[in-house]
Write a protein that holds these residues in place. Structure first.
Motif, PDB file in Angstrom:
ATOM      1  N   ALA A  34      43.887  41.173  93.826  1.00 45.39           N
ATOM      2  CA  ALA A  34      45.265  41.488  93.430  1.00 45.39           C
ATOM      3  C   ALA A  34      45.609  40.799  92.111  1.00 45.39           C
ATOM      4  O   ALA A  34      46.219  41.399  91.227  1.00 45.39           O
ATOM      5  CB  ALA A  34      46.239  41.053  94.524  1.00 45.39           C
ATOM      6  N   TYR A  35      45.223  39.547  91.973  1.00 49.79           N
ATOM      7  CA  TYR A  35      45.510  38.818  90.735  1.00 49.79           C
ATOM      8  C   TYR A  35      44.742  39.406  89.555  1.00 49.79           C
ATOM      9  O   TYR A  35      45.298  39.596  88.478  1.00 49.79           O
ATOM     10  CB  TYR A  35      45.166  37.336  90.895  1.00 49.79           C
ATOM     11  CG  TYR A  35      45.513  36.542  89.667  1.00 49.79           C
ATOM     12  CD1 TYR A  35      46.826  36.216  89.387  1.00 49.79           C
ATOM     13  CD2 TYR A  35      44.525  36.151  88.770  1.00 49.79           C
ATOM     14  CE1 TYR A  35      47.158  35.516  88.244  1.00 49.79           C
ATOM     15  CE2 TYR A  35      44.844  35.451  87.631  1.00 49.79           C
ATOM     16  CZ  TYR A  35      46.163  35.122  87.374  1.00 49.79           C
ATOM     17  OH  TYR A  35      46.485  34.433  86.234  1.00 49.79           O
ATOM     18  N   ALA A  36      43.479  39.712  89.765  1.00 44.46           N
ATOM     19  CA  ALA A  36      42.660  40.247  88.672  1.00 44.46           C
ATOM     20  C   ALA A  36      43.133  41.634  88.238  1.00 44.46           C
ATOM     21  O   ALA A  36      43.110  41.953  87.047  1.00 44.46           O
ATOM     22  CB  ALA A  36      41.199  40.298  89.101  1.00 44.46           C
ATOM     23  N   PHE A  37      43.563  42.469  89.185  1.00 39.66           N
ATOM     24  CA  PHE A  37      44.018  43.821  88.858  1.00 39.66           C
ATOM     25  C   PHE A  37      45.480  43.864  88.431  1.00 39.66           C
ATOM     26  O   PHE A  37      45.963  44.887  87.985  1.00 39.66           O
ATOM     27  CB  PHE A  37      43.816  44.765  90.040  1.00 39.66           C
ATOM     28  CG  PHE A  37      42.383  45.160  90.258  1.00 39.66           C
ATOM     29  CD1 PHE A  37      41.447  45.082  89.252  1.00 39.66           C
ATOM     30  CD2 PHE A  37      41.963  45.629  91.492  1.00 39.66           C
ATOM     31  CE1 PHE A  37      40.127  45.463  89.449  1.00 39.66           C
ATOM     32  CE2 PHE A  37      40.651  46.014  91.712  1.00 39.66           C
ATOM     33  CZ  PHE A  37      39.735  45.932  90.679  1.00 39.66           C
ATOM     34  N   SER A  38      46.178  42.754  88.589  1.00 42.02           N
ATOM     35  CA  SER A  38      47.590  42.711  88.235  1.00 42.02           C
ATOM     36  C   SER A  38      47.767  42.843  86.726  1.00 42.02           C
ATOM     37  O   SER A  38      47.028  42.246  85.943  1.00 42.02           O
ATOM     38  CB  SER A  38      48.194  41.381  88.703  1.00 42.02           C
ATOM     39  OG  SER A  38      49.498  41.236  88.190  1.00 42.02           O
ATOM     40  N   PRO A  39      48.762  43.602  86.293  1.00 41.52           N
ATOM     41  CA  PRO A  39      49.017  43.714  84.855  1.00 41.52           C
ATOM     42  C   PRO A  39      49.660  42.456  84.272  1.00 41.52           C
ATOM     43  O   PRO A  39      49.740  42.307  83.062  1.00 41.52           O
ATOM     44  CB  PRO A  39      49.972  44.911  84.765  1.00 41.52           C
ATOM     45  CG  PRO A  39      50.644  44.956  86.088  1.00 41.52           C
ATOM     46  CD  PRO A  39      49.642  44.448  87.090  1.00 41.52           C
ATOM     47  N   ILE A  40      50.086  41.547  85.122  1.00 39.55           N
ATOM     48  CA  ILE A  40      50.748  40.318  84.683  1.00 39.55           C
ATOM     49  C   ILE A  40      49.866  39.125  85.040  1.00 39.55           C
ATOM     50  O   ILE A  40      49.358  39.026  86.150  1.00 39.55           O
ATOM     51  CB  ILE A  40      52.120  40.148  85.380  1.00 39.55           C
ATOM     52  CG1 ILE A  40      52.991  41.394  85.210  1.00 39.55           C
ATOM     53  CG2 ILE A  40      52.829  38.911  84.886  1.00 39.55           C
ATOM     54  CD1 ILE A  40      53.388  41.703  83.795  1.00 39.55           C
ATOM     55  N   ASP A  41      49.700  38.188  84.103  1.00 40.40           N
ATOM     56  CA  ASP A  41      48.939  36.960  84.351  1.00 40.40           C
ATOM     57  C   ASP A  41      49.884  35.843  84.754  1.00 40.40           C
ATOM     58  O   ASP A  41      51.055  35.828  84.354  1.00 40.40           O
ATOM     59  CB  ASP A  41      48.190  36.517  83.093  1.00 40.40           C
ATOM     60  CG  ASP A  41      47.040  37.435  82.742  1.00 40.40           C
ATOM     61  OD1 ASP A  41      46.580  38.163  83.631  1.00 40.40           O
ATOM     62  OD2 ASP A  41      46.610  37.400  81.581  1.00 40.40           O
TER      63      ASP A  41
END
Length: 127
Positions: A41-48
């Motif tokens: 989810a974190y890696a595919f998220s558009p936001i870091d």
């Protein structure tokens, strides 16, 4: 050097898809599912968590946090599930990366809350 970076990026993408399919596998252990779900989810998220425009720190999550999470997640998943997931990942590599807008929204909310807290602290301290 550029060729090496492209190779590493492709390997990282392949591992993320592998984890994505391992997460969805019904026989994956619960702890592996939870951890893998967070990593994917974190890696595919558009936001870091740390925006890329922040010098040096902005790229730490891309260079350290994501690969470290992938490494740990791969160790938590049984090899038979990984083999099956790697096969599915290879088939999926030609398709676009899925986006996780729920996780992106959560990170935006975290940044808003942090901004409000810092603003209130600075206002109280200096005014």
């Amino acid at each position: 050097m550029l060729l090496r970076l492209k190779s590493l990026a492709k390997k990282l993408k392949s591992q993320l898809y592998t984890l994505y399919f391992a997460y969805k596998h019904p026989q994956s252990p619960l702890l592996a599912k939870i951890f893998t779900g967070c990593v994917v989810a974190y890696a595919f998220s558009p936001i870091d968590l740390i925006p890329d425009f922040i010098p040096v720190l902005g790229y730490l999550d891309d260079l350290i946090i994501v690969p470290l999470g992938i490494t740990i997640a791969l160790k938590l998943i049984p090899e038979s599930i990984l083999d099956e997931s790697r096969f599915k990942a290879q088939e999926r590599m030609s398709e676009p990366k899925p986006k996780n807008w729920v996780t992106g929204t959560i990170f935006i909310l975290i940044w808003i809350v942090l901004s409000i807290l810092v603003s209130r602290y600075l206002y109280i301290k200096f005014f």
